[in-house]
Scaffold this motif. Structure first.
Motif, PDB file in Angstrom:
ATOM      1  N   SER A  12       4.040   8.450  -5.037  1.00 29.61           N
ATOM      2  CA  SER A  12       4.252   8.837  -6.443  1.00 29.61           C
ATOM      3  C   SER A  12       3.356   8.060  -7.403  1.00 29.61           C
ATOM      4  O   SER A  12       3.800   7.596  -8.450  1.00 29.61           O
ATOM      5  CB  SER A  12       5.718   8.659  -6.843  1.00 29.61           C
ATOM      6  N   ASP A  13       2.089   7.908  -7.006  1.00 27.87           N
ATOM      7  CA  ASP A  13       1.080   7.223  -7.814  1.00 27.87           C
ATOM      8  C   ASP A  13       1.534   5.835  -8.269  1.00 27.87           C
ATOM      9  O   ASP A  13       1.331   5.441  -9.408  1.00 27.87           O
ATOM     10  CB  ASP A  13       0.665   8.078  -9.021  1.00 27.87           C
ATOM     11  N   LYS A  56       0.828  -1.213   0.000  1.00 27.77           N
ATOM     12  CA  LYS A  56       0.000   0.000   0.000  1.00 27.77           C
ATOM     13  C   LYS A  56       0.862   1.261   0.000  1.00 27.77           C
ATOM     14  O   LYS A  56       0.530   2.246  -0.663  1.00 27.77           O
ATOM     15  CB  LYS A  56      -0.950  -0.013   1.195  1.00 27.77           C
ATOM     16  N   LEU A  57       1.969   1.214   0.718  1.00 24.74           N
ATOM     17  CA  LEU A  57       2.902   2.342   0.720  1.00 24.74           C
ATOM     18  C   LEU A  57       3.401   2.610  -0.691  1.00 24.74           C
ATOM     19  O   LEU A  57       3.398   3.763  -1.155  1.00 24.74           O
ATOM     20  CB  LEU A  57       4.081   2.064   1.657  1.00 24.74           C
ATOM     21  N   ALA A 102       5.028  14.961   3.403  1.00 20.98           N
ATOM     22  CA  ALA A 102       3.939  14.087   2.944  1.00 20.98           C
ATOM     23  C   ALA A 102       4.426  12.639   2.846  1.00 20.98           C
ATOM     24  O   ALA A 102       3.718  11.705   3.245  1.00 20.98           O
ATOM     25  CB  ALA A 102       3.390  14.565   1.607  1.00 20.98           C
ATOM     26  N   GLU A 103       5.622  12.446   2.316  1.00 27.65           N
ATOM     27  CA  GLU A 103       6.183  11.100   2.215  1.00 27.65           C
ATOM     28  C   GLU A 103       6.436  10.516   3.603  1.00 27.65           C
ATOM     29  O   GLU A 103       6.182   9.328   3.843  1.00 27.65           O
ATOM     30  CB  GLU A 103       7.482  11.122   1.404  1.00 27.65           C
ATOM     31  N   PHE A 104       6.903  11.366   4.511  1.00 30.92           N
ATOM     32  CA  PHE A 104       7.142  10.911   5.878  1.00 30.92           C
ATOM     33  C   PHE A 104       5.849  10.414   6.512  1.00 30.92           C
ATOM     34  O   PHE A 104       5.835   9.388   7.195  1.00 30.92           O
ATOM     35  CB  PHE A 104       7.770  12.034   6.713  1.00 30.92           C
ATOM     36  N   GLN A 105       4.757  11.105   6.259  1.00 26.57           N
ATOM     37  CA  GLN A 105       3.457  10.670   6.783  1.00 26.57           C
ATOM     38  C   GLN A 105       3.053   9.322   6.186  1.00 26.57           C
ATOM     39  O   GLN A 105       2.475   8.474   6.873  1.00 26.57           O
ATOM     40  CB  GLN A 105       2.381  11.720   6.532  1.00 26.57           C
ATOM     41  N   VAL A 140      11.878   5.395  -0.030  1.00 27.96           N
ATOM     42  CA  VAL A 140      10.552   4.814   0.176  1.00 27.96           C
ATOM     43  C   VAL A 140      10.550   3.325  -0.131  1.00 27.96           C
ATOM     44  O   VAL A 140      10.013   2.527   0.642  1.00 27.96           O
ATOM     45  CB  VAL A 140       9.483   5.565  -0.653  1.00 27.96           C
ATOM     46  N   VAL A 141      11.163   2.904  -1.228  1.00 25.21           N
ATOM     47  CA  VAL A 141      11.155   1.467  -1.547  1.00 25.21           C
ATOM     48  C   VAL A 141      12.007   0.688  -0.541  1.00 25.21           C
ATOM     49  O   VAL A 141      11.654  -0.431  -0.156  1.00 25.21           O
ATOM     50  CB  VAL A 141      11.567   1.181  -3.009  1.00 25.21           C
ATOM     51  N   GLU A 142      13.085   1.263  -0.081  1.00 25.92           N
ATOM     52  CA  GLU A 142      13.888   0.587   0.941  1.00 25.92           C
ATOM     53  C   GLU A 142      13.109   0.462   2.246  1.00 25.92           C
ATOM     54  O   GLU A 142      13.145  -0.582   2.905  1.00 25.92           O
ATOM     55  CB  GLU A 142      15.210   1.321   1.165  1.00 25.92           C
TER      56      GLU A 142
END
Length: 136
Positions: free
Chosen positions: A36-37, A30-31, A118-121, A93-95
């Motif tokens: 990034s869509d 889900k992450l 936003a990414e951190f959230q 993010v992928v890591e």
């Protein structure tokens, strides 16, 4: 059949979650759908060079439904030069997602320094879902 180009990232993630009951795998998928869509999910599904770099499929089509093959993702992340032209935040993010399913150790200081608010959230939500499930 999963439609890659016409799906939103969230829809793509849902298509890879059919039958997945493991909470960390659900949260990690889900992450990747939310970030990034669905950047990484799209690449895992369609970028054969990534699968070649891993020496392993990144999407498992052996079951009734396709799923992210986290073993393959873990192998990819150990491959030299795997990230290509991905941004620092995309790599972080992928890591982080792979770390939720025990496929990649991460340094949280490096991850938090690479992502925006936003990414951190998204990362925090994924960590919570991996730990407690969707019920919270």
């Amino acid at each position: 059949m999963t439609v890659i180009n016409d799906s939103t990232g969230a829809e793509l993630a849902e298509s890879f979650l059919q039958g997945v009951v493991n909470e960390p795998m659900r949260a990690a998928t889900k992450l990747l759908g939310a970030h990034s869509d669905g950047f990484w999910l799209r690449r895992f599904a369609g970028d054969h060079a990534l699968a070649a770099a891993a020496g392993h499929a990144l999407i498992d089509h052996s079951g009734r439904y396709p799923t992210v093959d986290w073993e393959g993702v873990g192998l990819l992340l150990k491959s030299p030069g795997w990230s290509g032209d991905a941004s620092r935040s995309q790599v972080a993010v992928v890591e982080f997602a792979a770390s939720l399913v025990n496929r990649c150790p991460v340094q949280l200081g490096q991850v938090s320094g690479a992502v925006d608010d936003a990414e951190f959230q998204l990362l925090l939500r994924a960590l919570e879902e991996a730990t407690y499930g969707d019920a919270r």
